[in-house]
Design a protein around this motif. Structure first.
Motif, mmCIF file in Angstrom:
data_model
loop_
_atom_site.group_PDB
_atom_site.id
_atom_site.type_symbol
_atom_site.label_atom_id
_atom_site.label_comp_id
_atom_site.label_asym_id
_atom_site.label_seq_id
_atom_site.Cartn_x
_atom_site.Cartn_y
_atom_site.Cartn_z
ATOM 1 N N ALA A 96 0.871 -1.192 0.000
ATOM 2 C CA ALA A 96 0.000 0.000 0.000
ATOM 3 C C ALA A 96 0.901 1.232 0.000
ATOM 4 C CB ALA A 96 -0.900 0.013 1.228
ATOM 5 N N ALA A 97 0.365 2.343 -0.513
ATOM 6 C CA ALA A 97 1.149 3.589 -0.493
ATOM 7 C C ALA A 97 0.178 4.761 -0.602
ATOM 8 C CB ALA A 97 2.146 3.613 -1.656
ATOM 9 N N GLY A 98 0.696 5.934 -0.306
ATOM 10 C CA GLY A 98 -0.186 7.096 -0.409
ATOM 11 C C GLY A 98 0.543 8.379 -0.120
ATOM 12 N N TYR A 99 -0.174 9.467 -0.274
ATOM 13 C CA TYR A 99 0.353 10.773 0.145
ATOM 14 C C TYR A 99 -0.788 11.607 0.712
ATOM 15 C CZ TYR A 99 -1.277 12.341 -4.534
ATOM 16 O OH TYR A 99 -2.034 12.607 -5.675
ATOM 17 N N ALA A 100 -0.406 12.572 1.530
ATOM 18 C CA ALA A 100 -1.344 13.588 1.997
ATOM 19 C C ALA A 100 -0.856 14.899 1.397
ATOM 20 C CB ALA A 100 -1.336 13.672 3.516
ATOM 21 N N LEU A 101 -1.771 15.651 0.821
ATOM 22 C CA LEU A 101 -1.432 16.950 0.233
ATOM 23 C C LEU A 101 -2.074 18.040 1.093
ATOM 24 C CD1 LEU A 101 -0.377 18.825 -2.044
ATOM 25 C CD2 LEU A 101 -2.439 18.259 -3.346
ATOM 26 N N TYR A 102 -1.211 18.923 1.632
ATOM 27 C CA TYR A 102 -1.701 20.034 2.461
ATOM 28 C C TYR A 102 -1.732 21.276 1.568
ATOM 29 C CZ TYR A 102 0.152 16.458 5.537
ATOM 30 O OH TYR A 102 0.447 15.247 6.111
ATOM 31 N N GLY A 103 -2.842 21.439 0.873
ATOM 32 C CA GLY A 103 -2.951 22.550 -0.089
ATOM 33 C C GLY A 103 -4.174 23.382 0.233
ATOM 34 N N SER A 104 -4.859 23.856 -0.777
ATOM 35 C CA SER A 104 -6.066 24.670 -0.535
ATOM 36 C C SER A 104 -7.102 23.805 0.194
ATOM 37 C CB SER A 104 -6.630 25.167 -1.866
ATOM 38 O OG SER A 104 -6.657 24.110 -2.789
ATOM 39 N N ALA A 105 -6.968 22.487 0.073
ATOM 40 C CA ALA A 105 -7.715 21.550 0.917
ATOM 41 C C ALA A 105 -6.696 20.481 1.309
ATOM 42 C CB ALA A 105 -8.883 20.930 0.154
ATOM 43 N N THR A 106 -7.059 19.662 2.295
ATOM 44 C CA THR A 106 -6.163 18.557 2.671
ATOM 45 C C THR A 106 -6.747 17.282 2.086
ATOM 46 O OG1 THR A 106 -5.398 19.614 4.685
ATOM 47 C CG2 THR A 106 -5.253 17.214 4.599
ATOM 48 N N SER A 160 -3.485 3.872 -2.254
ATOM 49 C CA SER A 160 -3.826 2.635 -2.965
ATOM 50 C C SER A 160 -3.461 1.456 -2.067
ATOM 51 C CB SER A 160 -3.073 2.517 -4.287
ATOM 52 O OG SER A 160 -3.351 1.233 -4.862
ATOM 53 N N LEU A 161 -4.365 0.466 -2.046
ATOM 54 C CA LEU A 161 -4.127 -0.782 -1.303
ATOM 55 C C LEU A 161 -3.921 -1.914 -2.313
ATOM 56 C CD1 LEU A 161 -7.130 -0.230 1.085
ATOM 57 C CD2 LEU A 161 -4.757 0.043 1.716
ATOM 58 N N GLY A 162 -3.643 -1.505 -3.584
ATOM 59 C CA GLY A 162 -3.438 -2.522 -4.614
ATOM 60 C C GLY A 162 -4.665 -2.746 -5.482
ATOM 61 N N THR A 163 -5.759 -2.037 -5.169
ATOM 62 C CA THR A 163 -6.964 -2.167 -6.029
ATOM 63 C C THR A 163 -7.323 -0.788 -6.565
ATOM 64 O OG1 THR A 163 -8.373 -1.766 -4.113
ATOM 65 C CG2 THR A 163 -7.903 -4.073 -4.659
#
Ligand code: P6P
Length: 315
Positions: free
Chosen positions: A139-149, A154-157
């Motif tokens: 699994a992988a991901g990111y959090a974007l702290y922009g005009s919204a959070t 993805s968990l592979g699906t």
């Protein structure tokens, strides 16, 4: 497998991960719990710290106390962080707690990036558990702290986007099954390094600007990887941080910047290469090693790889 039709109204991150994990017969709930801990707040109002140091401490504290992780790799820590024995779980997390922190003072969007792998055996966690190729990521991901959070995971699906609703403190599913367009109209690269690019990069970027070789692309470069990659997910196109004569492996780190983004992009139908092979097939040798990265719409990445190949055949 294919994603069941989800009622996208108010599917929270926790519910989504639970629903995804329930499909895995041997699920132990640890991955669900792992995502759950990342979503909780626990800032104790400690003395003001540099934001990236605070972010790193929060990541390490939350993950170590989640009983789901055996080993941590952080951009901020020179060596691996072993979780104490009685709190150990079966996952390994590589993360950049606050990427692009040089942009904080000017309020440009920044983000957190992570990749999750499974520890294959019950041996004492060590560096060898950390140096695994991206094709072992679960699994992988990111959090974007922009005009919204926003959290994109993805968990592979497939890849799914969750927008934070601060009024209820939940991440709500807003982008189910994000797919990157097969070709875009944007190239994203720091042109301040043109004088030290390889010829192949110069030729490709020149082609993107030349009306005689097709409709010129738009140039967009935030200088914050999560922002540039998120735009690439939404609009398509290509993000490049190439090797240069001064930095033969580029600048971005393989384990906690390139691999997570490559996993997500691949899950969304895009490509991510180091210029020679898929980022996910690179065998890491060192914890903080850098990698060139060509990431984004399939056809755009294939086009630059063709030009790189043409130039390498000439040598
Ligand atoms: P340059 C931010 O410092 C960062 O680590 C990434 O977020 C970003 O993509 C890259 O470096 C920008 O580097 O050399 O173009 O300023």
């Amino acid at each position: 497998g294919s994603l069941q039709p989800l009622n996208s109204d108010c599917v929270t991150l926790t519910r989504f991960v639970l629903s995804e994990q329930k499909r895995a017969p041997h699920a132990t709930g640890e991955l669900t719990q792992l995502f759950g801990t990342v979503g909780q707040k626990n800032v104790q109002g400690e003395e003001v710290k540099k934001l990236d140091i605070l972010a790193n401490e929060l990541f390490i504290n939350m993950l170590s106390s989640s009983y789901t992780v055996a080993l941590l790799i952080s951009e901020e820590n020179e060596t691996v962080v072993e979780v104490e024995t009685e709190k150990r779980g079966k996952y390994i997390v590589a993360f950049d707690p606050l990427d692009g922190s040089s942009n904080i003072d000017c309020l440009v969007s920044i983000g957190s990036i992570f990749a999750i792998m499974k520890k294959e055996d019950n041996s004492i966690p060590s560096l060898k558990d950390a140096l695994k190729p991206g094709n072992t990521v679960v699994a992988a991901g990111y959090a974007l702290y922009g005009s919204a959070t926003m959290m994109v995971i993805s968990l592979g699906t497939g890849v799914h986007g969750f927008m934070l609703d601060p009024s209820i403190g939940e991440f709500i599913l807003t982008d189910r099954n994000l797919r990157v367009p097969p070709r875009g109209k944007i190239y994203s690269i720091n042109e301040g390094y043109t004088h030290i690019w390889d010829d192949a990069i110069k030729e490709y970027i020149q082609k993107k600007k030349d009306p005689k070789q097709g409709k010129p692309y738009n140039a967009r470069y935030v200088g914050s990887m999560v922002a540039d990659v998120h735009r690439t997910f939404k609009y398509g196109g290509i993000f490049i941080y190439p090797a240069t004569k001064e930095s033969p492996n580029g600048k971005l780190r393989l384990l906690y910047e390139c691999i997570p983004m490559a996993y997500l992009m691949t899950q969304a139908g895009g490509l991510a290469s180091n210029g020679k092979i898929s980022i996910l097939d690179v065998q890491p040798e060192e914890l903080h090693q850098r990698s060139p990265i060509f990431l984004g719409s399939k056809e755009d990445v294939e086009e630059v790889l063709e030009i790189i190949k043409k130039h390498s055949n000439k040598k």
